[in-house]
Write an enzyme that holds these catalytic residues in place. Structure first.
Site, PDB file in Angstrom:
ATOM      1  N   HIS A 296       0.835  -1.205   0.000  1.00 51.29           N
ATOM      2  CA  HIS A 296       0.000   0.000   0.000  1.00 51.29           C
ATOM      3  C   HIS A 296       0.874   1.262   0.000  1.00 51.29           C
ATOM      4  CE1 HIS A 296      -3.556   2.449   1.356  1.00 51.29           C
ATOM      5  NE2 HIS A 296      -2.587   3.176   1.895  1.00 51.29           N
ATOM      6  N   GLU A 297       1.900   1.272   0.861  1.00 50.22           N
ATOM      7  CA  GLU A 297       2.767   2.458   0.940  1.00 50.22           C
ATOM      8  C   GLU A 297       3.630   2.603  -0.316  1.00 50.22           C
ATOM      9  OE1 GLU A 297       2.010   4.490   3.069  1.00 50.22           O
ATOM     10  OE2 GLU A 297       0.834   3.155   4.341  1.00 50.22           O
TER      11      GLU A 297
ATOM     12  N   HIS B 199       1.595   4.241  -2.898  1.00 43.52           N
ATOM     13  CA  HIS B 199       1.552   5.700  -2.734  1.00 43.52           C
ATOM     14  C   HIS B 199       2.764   6.343  -3.404  1.00 43.52           C
ATOM     15  CE1 HIS B 199      -1.971   6.497  -0.402  1.00 43.52           C
ATOM     16  NE2 HIS B 199      -1.590   5.800   0.655  1.00 43.52           N
TER      17      HIS B 199
ATOM     18  N   GLU C  74      -6.368   6.831  -0.754  1.00 44.87           N
ATOM     19  CA  GLU C  74      -6.325   5.583  -0.002  1.00 44.87           C
ATOM     20  C   GLU C  74      -6.985   4.451  -0.789  1.00 44.87           C
ATOM     21  OE1 GLU C  74      -4.593   4.967   2.772  1.00 44.87           O
ATOM     22  OE2 GLU C  74      -3.919   7.028   2.516  1.00 44.87           O
TER      23      GLU C  74
END
Length: 297
Positions: A144-145, A148, A226
């Site tokens: 997930h990071e 980003h 998100e």
């Protein structure tokens, strides 16, 4: 399904960022109208302040944000082997350079990414995430990071922080000027037009409500990114269950103690667990909705 969601979120992000920049221009014009008798002067001032803040944040954002959240850097795999190797694996799959790795000494599980671009990015994980999550769950969080970083969300969030700071500075300037009796006095002159009085009231309202609108725009931007990072994380791991399980553990944990409020929107989940009565002020989309989307994938 996945690519349609990504495309939709990217379009929404453009809309929110355009609105954010228009808000900076509006507040600058309002300050100029009230205090300099010139909307143009205020607009130019807002543009200059916004650019200065963005340059400062883009050049020093990683160290500034990490310092604000009391994070310390690990520089070798020996210091946190599992975290280091998971970040390394996800960066390889995501085809980005290995980001700097930080740890925040906080028992509540959480994580975030920051930096001006993938070449100068960093990820941070709390000590709680290392003790409470399995490797599969940690991979979901780090994917997930990394998403980003890969999607340039980190630059977008940095720009939003800079614009919010610019708005805050403009409003603080206006507040101090009001306190010390500054501001133009055209409305006191005999013969002031009704239009001029209306414009003055509208400008003052824009100055007062500007920070609230900026916060709402920043939260909307965060929520949108998100969802995109969740979808991208599944693309990297091919395993939505790891991220689903991690989000469930994070959502049921205690609030963080070390997190900085101004960077709360960067975390994978709200570090303060302070959901409000309206989702307009939430820093993140509801965990339940994120999990539902992940299950549908």
């Amino acid at each position: 399904m996945l690519y349609q969601q990504i495309a939709k979120n990217k379009r929404m992000t453009v809309v929110v960022m355009v609105g954010f920049m228009l808000l900076v221009a509006l507040i600058g014009s309002a300050v100029g109208y009230v205090f300099f008798n010139s909307s143009t002067a205020g607009l130019i001032m807002a543009i200059v302040i916004g650019l200065v803040y963005m340059l400062l944040m883009l050049s020093q954002s990683t160290d500034v944000v990490m310092s604000m959240n009391n994070a310390h850097e690990i520089t070798s795999p020996d210091q946190a082997p599992e975290l280091w190797h998971v970040v390394e694996d996800m960066a390889l799959v995501g085809q980005i350079p290995m980001p700097r790795v930080f740890i925040i000494d906080d028992p509540s599980p959480n994580a975030f990414a920051t930096g001006p671009n993938p070449e100068h990015a960093a990820v941070a994980a709390t000590s709680g995430i290392l003790t409470r999550l399995s490797r599969e769950e940690l991979e979901g969080v780090m994917a997930h990071e990394v998403s980003h970083i890969r999607n340039y969300d980190i630059r977008l969030q940095t720009t939003a922080l800079a614009l919010a700071a610019a708005i805050s500075m403009l409003v603080n300037f206006a507040s101090h000027s009001f306190f010390w009796g500054g501001g133009r006095r055209d409305d006191d002159r005999e013969g002031s037009s009704a239009l001029d009085l209306i414009m003055m009231v509208v400008s003052i309202l824009a100055i007062i409500l500007g920070p609230l609108a900026a916060s709402m725009a920043q939260m909307a931007l965060s929520r949108n990114r998100e969802y995109l990072a969740d979808a991208s994380a599944v693309e990297l791991t091919r395993n939505p269950l790891g991220l689903i399980s991690a989000l469930q553990k994070i959502s049921s944990s205690e609030p963080m103690q070390a997190a900085d409020p101004s960077s709360a929107s960067m975390y994978i989940a709200n570090p303060f667990k302070d959901g409000s009565w309206t989702h307009l002020f939430d820093t993140h989309p509801p965990i339940e909705k994120r999990i539902e989307r992940l299950r549908n994938m």
